[in-house]
Write an enzyme that holds these catalytic residues in place. Sequence first.
Site, PDB file in Angstrom:
ATOM      1  N   LYS A 158       0.856  -1.190   0.000  1.00 52.26           N
ATOM      2  CA  LYS A 158       0.000   0.000   0.000  1.00 52.26           C
ATOM      3  C   LYS A 158       0.893   1.241   0.000  1.00 52.26           C
ATOM      4  O   LYS A 158       1.749   1.412   0.881  1.00 52.26           O
ATOM      5  CB  LYS A 158      -0.881  -0.046   1.253  1.00 52.26           C
ATOM      6  CG  LYS A 158      -2.249   0.542   1.064  1.00 52.26           C
ATOM      7  CD  LYS A 158      -3.120   0.148   2.241  1.00 52.26           C
ATOM      8  CE  LYS A 158      -4.379   0.949   2.266  1.00 52.26           C
ATOM      9  NZ  LYS A 158      -5.121   0.749   3.514  1.00 52.26           N
TER      10      LYS A 158
HETATM   11  C1  E4P Z   1      -8.510   1.390   3.441  1.00 54.19           C
HETATM   12  O1  E4P Z   1      -7.619   0.813   2.918  1.00 54.19           O
HETATM   13  C2  E4P Z   1      -8.360   2.405   4.481  1.00 54.19           C
HETATM   14  O2  E4P Z   1      -7.349   1.997   5.329  1.00 54.19           O
HETATM   15  C3  E4P Z   1      -9.614   2.564   5.271  1.00 54.19           C
HETATM   16  O3  E4P Z   1     -10.730   2.141   4.528  1.00 54.19           O
HETATM   17  C4  E4P Z   1      -9.789   3.934   5.853  1.00 54.19           C
HETATM   18  O4  E4P Z   1     -11.038   3.959   6.528  1.00 54.19           O
HETATM   19  P1  E4P Z   1     -11.424   5.108   7.577  1.00 54.19           P
HETATM   20  O5  E4P Z   1     -11.695   6.364   6.834  1.00 54.19           O
HETATM   21  O6  E4P Z   1     -12.645   4.569   8.251  1.00 54.19           O
HETATM   22  O7  E4P Z   1     -10.249   5.240   8.503  1.00 54.19           O
END
Ligand code: E4P
Length: 215
Positions: free
Chosen positions: A83
Amino acid sequence: MQFFIDTADIGQIREAMAMGMCDGVTTNPSLVAKTGKPFKTVIAEILDVVPGPVSLEVTTDEFSEMMAQARQLADLGDNVVVKLPLTKPGLRACRTCFDEGIATNVTLCFSPSQALLAAKAGATYISPFVGRLDDVSRDGMGLIERICTIYEAYDFETQVLVASVRHPQHVVEAALQGAHVSTMPLAVLEKMFNHPLTDIGLAKFMADWTKVPKE
Ligand code: E4P
């Protein structure tokens, strides 16, 4: 549509796997911090039980450090997806990962222009954050629609991974737009099962069943 579970909590991942609804997992530094465990321990636990794609995030915005982390993470398993942040160094790393055959998930996407750049950099997945856009009175699902339209127009292979999902309707809207993946907290997945008419119908079937002579 694939369902990924957005957590680093191995207990929640096991529950989603047992439901047969976990095609993969996404994590981020905040989710890892919530576990209170070392990153290496968290990764080992997850990779031990999840055969599908597991997104593990780099923790730098400097290109060389990012590539060093990306290579280390990718070495941990064939199903690891690195990522990367949607920044200039992040997309440079994305292109380099593409050239080296490392799968990537470009995260923190909030606009169609960013998504277009990620596709051109060869991202395996793009993660637009719908919930965080909704939180600031912007149109999260509108972003998904625009990204899907752009990607389809040019046959980009980058998969749309809808992230920052807050409720079942986000998942339904993402599916209607043809997004490839929704990543969601376990709580959202559990809510997707619910309908009051199912509960009422089941209660009636169970009650009526008691009236059926058993011999
Ligand atoms: C996805 O990869 C992200 O880490 C995640 O969906 C972020 O979600 P949030 O906005 O609830 O922290």
